[in-house]
Design a protein around this motif. Sequence first.
Motif, short mmCIF file in Angstrom:
data_model
loop_
_atom_site.label_atom_id
_atom_site.label_comp_id
_atom_site.label_asym_id
_atom_site.label_seq_id
_atom_site.Cartn_x
_atom_site.Cartn_y
_atom_site.Cartn_z
N HIS A 128 -4.57 -19.47 39.67
CA HIS A 128 -4.50 -18.53 38.55
C HIS A 128 -5.53 -18.84 37.47
O HIS A 128 -5.79 -18.01 36.60
CB HIS A 128 -3.10 -18.54 37.93
N ARG B 127 -8.48 -16.49 36.49
CA ARG B 127 -8.23 -15.27 35.70
C ARG B 127 -8.34 -15.52 34.20
O ARG B 127 -8.35 -14.58 33.42
CB ARG B 127 -6.83 -14.74 36.01
N HIS B 128 -8.42 -16.78 33.81
CA HIS B 128 -8.44 -17.12 32.39
C HIS B 128 -9.86 -17.54 32.02
O HIS B 128 -10.20 -18.72 32.02
CB HIS B 128 -7.43 -18.24 32.11
N ARG B 129 -10.67 -16.55 31.66
CA ARG B 129 -12.08 -16.81 31.39
C ARG B 129 -12.29 -17.58 30.09
O ARG B 129 -13.36 -18.16 29.89
CB ARG B 129 -12.85 -15.48 31.35
N ASP B 130 -11.30 -17.57 29.21
CA ASP B 130 -11.42 -18.29 27.96
C ASP B 130 -10.75 -19.66 28.03
O ASP B 130 -10.29 -20.20 27.03
CB ASP B 130 -10.79 -17.48 26.82
N THR B 131 -10.71 -20.23 29.22
CA THR B 131 -10.08 -21.53 29.43
C THR B 131 -11.07 -22.47 30.11
O THR B 131 -11.73 -22.10 31.08
CB THR B 131 -8.82 -21.40 30.31
N VAL C 264 -2.16 -24.19 35.42
CA VAL C 264 -2.05 -22.92 34.72
C VAL C 264 -1.40 -21.93 35.68
O VAL C 264 -1.87 -21.77 36.81
CB VAL C 264 -3.43 -22.39 34.27
N ASP D 55 0.32 -17.97 35.90
CA ASP D 55 0.62 -16.67 35.31
C ASP D 55 2.08 -16.31 35.55
O ASP D 55 2.61 -16.51 36.65
CB ASP D 55 -0.29 -15.60 35.89
N PHE E 257 1.90 -16.82 30.29
CA PHE E 257 1.40 -17.79 31.26
C PHE E 257 1.85 -19.19 30.84
O PHE E 257 2.08 -19.46 29.65
CB PHE E 257 -0.13 -17.72 31.41
N THR F 33 1.45 -13.88 25.26
CA THR F 33 0.29 -13.25 24.63
C THR F 33 0.65 -11.95 23.92
O THR F 33 -0.12 -11.49 23.06
CB THR F 33 -0.79 -12.96 25.69
N ILE G 217 -8.06 -23.77 25.58
CA ILE G 217 -7.78 -22.36 25.77
C ILE G 217 -8.03 -21.61 24.47
O ILE G 217 -7.47 -21.95 23.42
CB ILE G 217 -6.29 -22.13 26.19
#
Length: 317
Positions: free
Chosen positions: A99, A102-106, A126, A128, A134, A198, A315
């Motif tokens: 997963h 999918r978290h581009r800001d991590t 991590v 989801d 998450f 979120t 993150i």
Amino acid sequence: ADRPGVFEERWWSAINTPVLGPDGHVEWILHRGEDVTSFIRSRPRLREGGALSDVEAREVELYARALELKRLNEELRQAHARERQIAVTLQEAMLHSPHLARHRDTAVRYLPAAGSLNVCGDWYEVVDLPEDRFAVAVGDVVGHGLEAAAVMGMLRSALSAVVRAVERPARALDVLGLYARDVEGALAATVVQAVVDTRACRIMYSSAGHPPPILVHPDGTFDLLDRATDPPLGARSEHVPHPHAELRYTRGDTFVLYTDGLIERRGEDIDASLQRLTDALTRHGDHEPEGLADALLADLGVSSGAPDDIALIVIRL
């Protein structure tokens, strides 16, 4: 001895050949004769078949033992390299987090301990969850090597499954603590589990003996998530539910989770270690997660590794 190979054959045939002293007693048994060829070559009188003196016999023995030690060291080095490669492959497989992509800001970092097998018990995860949530966790198993990595894999997998089935991180740690009692080497492991909502901009969390995560705000201020801390897994003789806490965040905040290898230094108070980390976060808080992760490792002097392994998650919320 003038023909190629004759010299080596002569000393090969000397394996287990006794050398007799003047009184007829055995003074030396030449073993592994093939190992002393270069030694004998350096002594012209011995090449001519002269008898070994006491001093020369001891020199031959020391030479043979030195070569044997060198051979054993090489075998140990090769065995160590094989074990490390197996362990690294195992750990990379166990740390795979599908997963996470999918978290581009991590940003995540894992640095094995320097000077060890380079495979240890730290982990990150991590996951989801439904309803715009998450879960994120970091943990640390005591020790290094294959055994610690195996225990890490069991605890990580168990927590990853449980957090999908229960709502609160504290309840997930309750279940993990009970499971850890039946896993040899799992007691005294530390872990922090958080669930990020979120939609509501809320973080729920619980910790079992782990250093507190940090929520960094764009203005450089920060919050330590230290209001739901319990002893490490299995530290209590009886089962006690883990504490629960939560806090709100603002979009643009940065959530940082890590293991103790990032901050702890021998002989240093933990408050000083945390202060060094929060100072670095304040200086570099405007970096994107990847740049911030690298800046933290550099500022804390562990870019090339530390005495303990390090897991780090950054993150941008």
